[in-house]
Structures are given as C-alpha cells and as structure tokens.
Scaffold this motif. Structure first.
Motif, PDB file in Angstrom:
ATOM      1  N   THR A 133       0.848  -1.192   0.000  1.00  0.00           N
ATOM      2  CA  THR A 133       0.000   0.000   0.000  1.00  0.00           C
ATOM      3  C   THR A 133       0.882   1.240   0.000  1.00  0.00           C
ATOM      4  O   THR A 133       1.715   1.428   0.878  1.00  0.00           O
ATOM      5  CB  THR A 133      -0.917   0.028   1.234  1.00  0.00           C
ATOM      6  OG1 THR A 133      -1.744  -1.149   1.221  1.00  0.00           O
ATOM      7  CG2 THR A 133      -1.800   1.273   1.229  1.00  0.00           C
ATOM      8  N   TYR A 134       0.700   2.077  -1.032  1.00  0.00           N
ATOM      9  CA  TYR A 134       1.523   3.282  -1.197  1.00  0.00           C
ATOM     10  C   TYR A 134       0.753   4.498  -0.711  1.00  0.00           C
ATOM     11  O   TYR A 134      -0.390   4.734  -1.132  1.00  0.00           O
ATOM     12  CB  TYR A 134       1.909   3.453  -2.662  1.00  0.00           C
ATOM     13  CG  TYR A 134       2.630   4.759  -2.955  1.00  0.00           C
ATOM     14  CD1 TYR A 134       4.012   4.852  -2.809  1.00  0.00           C
ATOM     15  CD2 TYR A 134       1.919   5.884  -3.363  1.00  0.00           C
ATOM     16  CE1 TYR A 134       4.674   6.043  -3.076  1.00  0.00           C
ATOM     17  CE2 TYR A 134       2.573   7.076  -3.626  1.00  0.00           C
ATOM     18  CZ  TYR A 134       3.948   7.153  -3.481  1.00  0.00           C
ATOM     19  OH  TYR A 134       4.592   8.330  -3.735  1.00  0.00           O
ATOM     20  N   ALA A 173      -2.304   6.005  11.278  1.00  0.00           N
ATOM     21  CA  ALA A 173      -3.295   5.309  10.448  1.00  0.00           C
ATOM     22  C   ALA A 173      -2.647   4.193   9.642  1.00  0.00           C
ATOM     23  O   ALA A 173      -3.262   3.143   9.409  1.00  0.00           O
ATOM     24  CB  ALA A 173      -3.968   6.318   9.519  1.00  0.00           C
ATOM     25  N   ALA A 174      -1.391   4.401   9.215  1.00  0.00           N
ATOM     26  CA  ALA A 174      -0.705   3.381   8.428  1.00  0.00           C
ATOM     27  C   ALA A 174      -0.505   2.096   9.214  1.00  0.00           C
ATOM     28  O   ALA A 174      -0.463   1.001   8.636  1.00  0.00           O
ATOM     29  CB  ALA A 174       0.645   3.922   7.939  1.00  0.00           C
ATOM     30  N   LEU A 175      -0.371   2.221  10.528  1.00  0.00           N
ATOM     31  CA  LEU A 175      -0.206   1.028  11.361  1.00  0.00           C
ATOM     32  C   LEU A 175      -1.439   0.149  11.347  1.00  0.00           C
ATOM     33  O   LEU A 175      -1.357  -1.055  11.647  1.00  0.00           O
ATOM     34  CB  LEU A 175       0.126   1.440  12.803  1.00  0.00           C
ATOM     35  CG  LEU A 175       1.488   2.127  13.007  1.00  0.00           C
ATOM     36  CD1 LEU A 175       1.624   2.611  14.448  1.00  0.00           C
ATOM     37  CD2 LEU A 175       2.621   1.178  12.659  1.00  0.00           C
ATOM     38  N   ASP A 176      -2.591   0.703  10.993  1.00  0.00           N
ATOM     39  CA  ASP A 176      -3.833  -0.069  10.973  1.00  0.00           C
ATOM     40  C   ASP A 176      -4.111  -0.701   9.625  1.00  0.00           C
ATOM     41  O   ASP A 176      -5.061  -1.474   9.480  1.00  0.00           O
ATOM     42  CB  ASP A 176      -5.018   0.844  11.355  1.00  0.00           C
ATOM     43  CG  ASP A 176      -4.913   1.347  12.791  1.00  0.00           C
ATOM     44  OD1 ASP A 176      -4.346   0.605  13.625  1.00  0.00           O
ATOM     45  OD2 ASP A 176      -5.389   2.469  13.063  1.00  0.00           O
ATOM     46  N   GLY A 207      -1.016  -5.539   6.021  1.00  0.00           N
ATOM     47  CA  GLY A 207       0.048  -5.744   5.047  1.00  0.00           C
ATOM     48  C   GLY A 207       1.059  -4.618   5.062  1.00  0.00           C
ATOM     49  O   GLY A 207       0.960  -3.658   5.823  1.00  0.00           O
ATOM     50  N   PRO A 208       2.060  -4.737   4.185  1.00  0.00           N
ATOM     51  CA  PRO A 208       3.138  -3.729   4.151  1.00  0.00           C
ATOM     52  C   PRO A 208       2.636  -2.386   3.619  1.00  0.00           C
ATOM     53  O   PRO A 208       1.787  -2.335   2.727  1.00  0.00           O
ATOM     54  CB  PRO A 208       4.178  -4.343   3.218  1.00  0.00           C
ATOM     55  CG  PRO A 208       3.405  -5.286   2.350  1.00  0.00           C
ATOM     56  CD  PRO A 208       2.289  -5.822   3.205  1.00  0.00           C
ATOM     57  N   VAL A 209       3.211  -1.313   4.155  1.00  0.00           N
ATOM     58  CA  VAL A 209       2.822   0.042   3.765  1.00  0.00           C
ATOM     59  C   VAL A 209       4.091   0.851   3.492  1.00  0.00           C
ATOM     60  O   VAL A 209       5.061   0.776   4.253  1.00  0.00           O
ATOM     61  CB  VAL A 209       2.003   0.744   4.871  1.00  0.00           C
ATOM     62  CG1 VAL A 209       1.625   2.162   4.442  1.00  0.00           C
ATOM     63  CG2 VAL A 209       0.761  -0.068   5.207  1.00  0.00           C
ATOM     64  N   LEU A 210       4.088   1.627   2.410  1.00  0.00           N
ATOM     65  CA  LEU A 210       5.187   2.528   2.109  1.00  0.00           C
ATOM     66  C   LEU A 210       4.661   3.959   2.184  1.00  0.00           C
ATOM     67  O   LEU A 210       3.723   4.321   1.466  1.00  0.00           O
ATOM     68  CB  LEU A 210       5.762   2.260   0.718  1.00  0.00           C
ATOM     69  CG  LEU A 210       7.066   3.002   0.350  1.00  0.00           C
ATOM     70  CD1 LEU A 210       7.910   2.145  -0.581  1.00  0.00           C
ATOM     71  CD2 LEU A 210       6.788   4.342  -0.305  1.00  0.00           C
ATOM     72  N   VAL A 211       5.257   4.747   3.076  1.00  0.00           N
ATOM     73  CA  VAL A 211       4.864   6.151   3.226  1.00  0.00           C
ATOM     74  C   VAL A 211       5.926   7.016   2.550  1.00  0.00           C
ATOM     75  O   VAL A 211       7.086   7.031   2.954  1.00  0.00           O
ATOM     76  CB  VAL A 211       4.723   6.538   4.720  1.00  0.00           C
ATOM     77  CG1 VAL A 211       4.299   8.008   4.838  1.00  0.00           C
ATOM     78  CG2 VAL A 211       3.706   5.626   5.412  1.00  0.00           C
TER      79      VAL A 211
END
Length: 545
Positions: A71-72, A90-93, A96-100
């Motif tokens: 998720t980008y 919010a990204a912690l919720d 799967g993997p998240v790229l900020v």
C-alpha cells in the motif's frame, strides 16, 4: 494553471482515502459483488481494477509498489508534523506492508540553506573556542564595513531565520560550487565544507587550490587531445570537480545518479569499447562498488581510472564520509595499480601516468588544499617506482600520499635532536617499489610507514610484508623494526575538523614525531649526534638497477 499543485492535491486525497476504513471495506465488498456476477463477473472485475489502477497512477507515483502488494501513501508533505503523525498512526492499521512517501524541502527553516542547497549540504562544526580561565572566549566575527561583533551580536545583526511579519529580503548566498571562488578552494559555497565561519571563509580564500581542482583541470587538459577520455560520476559532479569537465565536454560526461555500482560497471563497458573512462567518486562511496571493481574492472584487467576523491580524513561530513577503508580493500585486487601524490603537482603527473598504462588505476587524493608548490610540467612517471627525498642511517620514514610532507617535517624535528633520518615518497601502494624500500631499509634501526588510512591491510602492512620476507633470508634486515602509523584499526573516526582529528589521532606532524620518539625509546636507541649518510638531503628517483 500549474499541474503540480493539482497532482499533489489528488495524491493527498487518495492517501487519505486509502487510510479510511470505509474505503477499505467498500473496496473489498465491491470487488466481491462484481466478481460474483454471472458470465461478466471476472471480466468486469478485471476492467474495474485496471480503471482504478489508471486513476491512482495518474494521481500518485507509487503504482509500482501497489503492483507488488504494498500500500503506497504519498506524496505526504514532510514539514506538517501533525499530519505526519496522523498518517503514521493510520498506516499502522493498514493490513500488510505500507510505504509512506514523504517529501521535504532541503534546508527548510534556515534561509541561507534554502537558497544555497549545494553549499549547505554538509554541516561543519564551528571552531573550538579558546579557554581563558576555564571559560570559553566569545567568538569574534569581522565583516567588511562593520566593527567586530561577538556571536550574539552577530546573530541579531545577521539573523538567518525570517522574522514573523517581515519580508524576507536577505541577500542571497552564492551558489555552491567547489570552484566557486575561482581557484578551487573549498569555501562557504563548497558542496562539502558545510557552513564555516566567516573567519574560515576569509582564510580559505588564501589557501592554494585543492587536489580536486588540479585533478579536474588536468583531466580537461588531457581530454583536449584524447577524445577517448570520458568522465563518469555518481551524483557528485560538483564535489568531484567534474562539472568543469561537463562544461567543456557535455557529450563525454555521464552522471549516473547515486549509483556507484552502475558507474564502475559502465566504465568497464566503455573500456571494453576502447574508451578511456574516468570514474570520480568519494572514497567512502566507492565501497558500494567493490563487487564491480573486482569482477568487471580487475577481472578483465581494464584501463579504468578510478579517481578516489576525499581519500583519508574528511572531517565535518561525519563518520560515514571518512575515506579510511578504500586502500586496504583495493590492495587485495589483482592488477590494480594504487597511487597517491605527495603534492598537487605530482597529482597532475599521476593523472597522465594513469592514461599511459593499460591496467586498472586507483588514484587517491584528499579534500585538502595543496601546498602551493611551484607549477611544473606534468610527466608520465614509471609505475611502481618511488622517490627518496633524503637519506639517513638510523630511521627511514616512508609515506604514501600528502602525509609525506608531515613525515618530512617530523624528520627535520628528529634531526634537530641528533637522529639520522631519511624520507621516502612511495607514490605507489601497489605495486610497491620493493627494491628501493629494501635498499633504504637495510641496516636501519627503525622503518616508519605513514598513511592516512586504516592500518589493517593498508600501505604500511605492504611495506611490513616486504621487509618480513627479506628478513628470512637476509641478515641485513634481522634487526630492522617497523612502525606502522595510520588511522587506528577497529575504530570509526568521529565528526570533527580535519586538523583536530589529525591531532587527536596523532597524525599531525607533532603526533607523528612523538610516535617515532616513543618507538625509539622502546628500542633503547641512541641518536647519531648529527652523523648522516653521505649525500643526505639530495633527492633521487628510485631505480632497480
């Protein structure tokens, strides 16, 4: 109408949308419903996903990561701390993997750094204050047309921070350029000197041009008559001085970005195509391309000139930038020639020497200014041949690179105490001038090697190997002791001004002299009371006759 703000707004909108629970739930439910439709379900879902991807890809640059299942989220304004905190929470919720993807403005909040992003790339330490009665003295800055001011008064007079409600009309700093003052000195506009004090700026203008300056101009001069010469760097055209080459020969200059591995591999390919490539990289960043040095350049024995800029102590750029590990790594590579000049004029000759031979050639030189020695016509030097600067009967100092001058000064100090000391300029760490070293070392009490590199596996280790091999079969070396002086092993060098670091590491003239004295004391040696070898002080080139 500007495109960039619109795209940025869409990007932020989609990032916010992706983080909402309503979007995540509705997207999953929508996909399931469409896929369950009879006959047209799967084709319709595939079309829907393609349209969704096209829309997101238009507004955001991270579709590659989405295709990989990541998720980008971006591009996020990096100076909005509250917004960043919200995004990260919010990204912690997100499952799967998240790229900020966060975007910041270089130097934001400090006006000179915003306007001169190259010149303020580094952050130099201010000079250490002198102590008077245990208290630091106030630093005094002198400006043309102004009386001297202490630090606080200067801050009020020349505030670098815009005041609320006031127009930002401060004078613009000059653009950063390693040659910004016309003579190649690393001053306030340099990409690598950080933010020196105004006293340092004035002092820097009086220094001789630095080694980078001489390297770049010699390369440009040679390229006038040899069209095979091409120059490559990895995102550092200004710092390596190759911007001068770029201006003269734009079609023969290549900046590959921060990709040192590609720079060296590309040079190998060009060498195979009968070009004469030069790769100019900072010593510390060349470490990234070790594999390419081994398998692409050395394994194929290609005539690639690797210009190792910032070899040795660098200082204000910090621990990560010290050029202390490159020499030992290159010494083990078959076919690699490794050279370093004693001064800036010898550097010019070594550039020409590199192009006169057909093997990998690593040319090490520091960030320091030169010594201001008289200009001489550069010439091709014999590879692997050193130079005797003075003779002695008790101690032999062998230096690699500009540290030779500190060795020469140390020898003068020791001679004043009655010791008979000779000095040799090695020029080459590989191949070593074995015969000249053995000729000069025979019968000495002590051989001292000098290098501004980590001592493990470095130049001094090579000299020690030569003497140890001779010691087995020749009694003339049985009593010769060897002292290797360089950057201590198994330690990183911290951030600091180069002169202060050299003093701390005992690599300045006084420190080198002290280490030699201490070694002679341990050997219980006695000064020769001024008795020197015949012909002392007469330089000669080494020979193998």
């Amino acid at each position: 109408m500007s495109i960039s703000p619109t795209v940025g707004a869409f990007s932020q909108y989609f990032s916010t949308l992706k983080l909402s629970s309503a979007w995540k739930q509705s997207k999953t439910a929508y996909d399931r419903i469409v896929e369950s439709l009879p006959v047209v379900g799967r084709p319709a879902l595939s079309l829907s996903l393609r349209i969704r991807r096209m829309v997101v890809n238009f507004a955001q640059p991270g579709q590659l990561f989405e295709d990989l299942g990541i998720t980008y989220l971006g591009v996020i304004p990096g100076h909005n701390l509250r917004g960043l905190e919200h995004i990260f929470r919010a990204a912690l919720d997100v499952p799967g993997p998240v790229l900020v993807h966060v975007r910041t403005r270089k130097g934001r909040g400090y006006r000179p750094a915003e306007r001169d992003q190259i010149g303020f790339h580094g952050a130099a330490l201010p000079p250490m204050p002198e102590l008077v009665d245990g208290n630091p003295t106030p630093e005094v800055h002198a400006f043309p047309g102004n009386s001297a001011m202490t630090g606080p008064a200067l801050a009020r007079k020349q505030s670098a921070m815009p005041e609320p409600g006031h127009r930002d009309d401060a004078p613009i700093e000059p653009a950063g350029n390693v040659n910004g003052n016309g003579n190649g000195n690393a001053t306030a506009g340099s990409a690598d000197m950080g933010t020196p004090s105004d006293q340092a700026r004035v002092a820097a203008t009086k220094r001789p041009p630095n080694y980078t300056y001489h390297f770049a101009r010699e390369l440009v001069e040679m390229a006038r008559t040899d069209r095979r010469i091409v120059a490559i760097t990895a995102g550092m055209p200004t710092g390596t001085g190759l911007d001068v080459f770029q201006n003269e020969y734009p079609d023969r200059f290549f900046d590959v970005g921060i990709a040192e591995q590609h720079a060296v591999a590309m040079a190998a390919g060009m060498a195979l195509a009968k070009q004469r490539p030069v790769v100019a990289l900072y010593s510390t960043f060349l470490q990234r391309a070790f594999d390419q040095e081994v398998h692409d350049v050395c394994q194929n024995d290609l005539p690639v000139l690797i210009a190792v800029d910032r070899a040795g102590l660098v200082g204000e750029d910090g621990t990560s930038h010290q050029g202390m590990f490159t020499l030992p790594t290159q010494r083990q590579l078959p076919g690699m020639v490794i050279a370093s000049p004693k001064d800036e004029q010898e550097l010019r000759s070594l550039v020409r020497t590199a192009f006169a031979q057909e093997h990998p050639f690593a040319l090490h030189y520091p960030r320091d200014p030169g010594f201001g020695v008289p200009v001489v016509e550069p010439k091709v030097l014999p590879v692997g041949v050193g130079e005797v600067l003075s003779h002695g009967t008790q101690v032999l100092i062998i230096g690699f690179g500009p540290i030779v001058e500190r060795g020469r000064r140390a020898a003068e100090m020791l001679k004043a105490e009655g010791w008979s000391v000779g000095v040799m300029n090695a020029r080459f760490a590989k191949p070593l001038d074995r015969q000249l070293i053995l000729d000069e070392a025979r019968g000495k009490l002590l051989v001292v090697t000098l290098e501004e590199s980590v001592v493990t596996g470095g130049f001094g280790a090579g000299v020690l190997e030569v003497i140890e091999e001779a010691r087995v079969t020749d009694r003339g070396y049985r009593e010769v002791s060897v002292k290797v002086i360089g950057i201590p092993a198994d330690h990183f060098v911290e951030h600091g001004a180069v002169d202060q670091l050299r003093k701390q590491l005992r690599l300045d003239t006084d420190g080198i002299t002290g280490q030699i004295r201490e070694t002679l004391v341990r050997l219980k040696a006695v000064p020769a009371a001024g008795k020197t070898h015949a012909g002392a002080g007469t330089p000669k080139n080494g020979s193998h006759s």
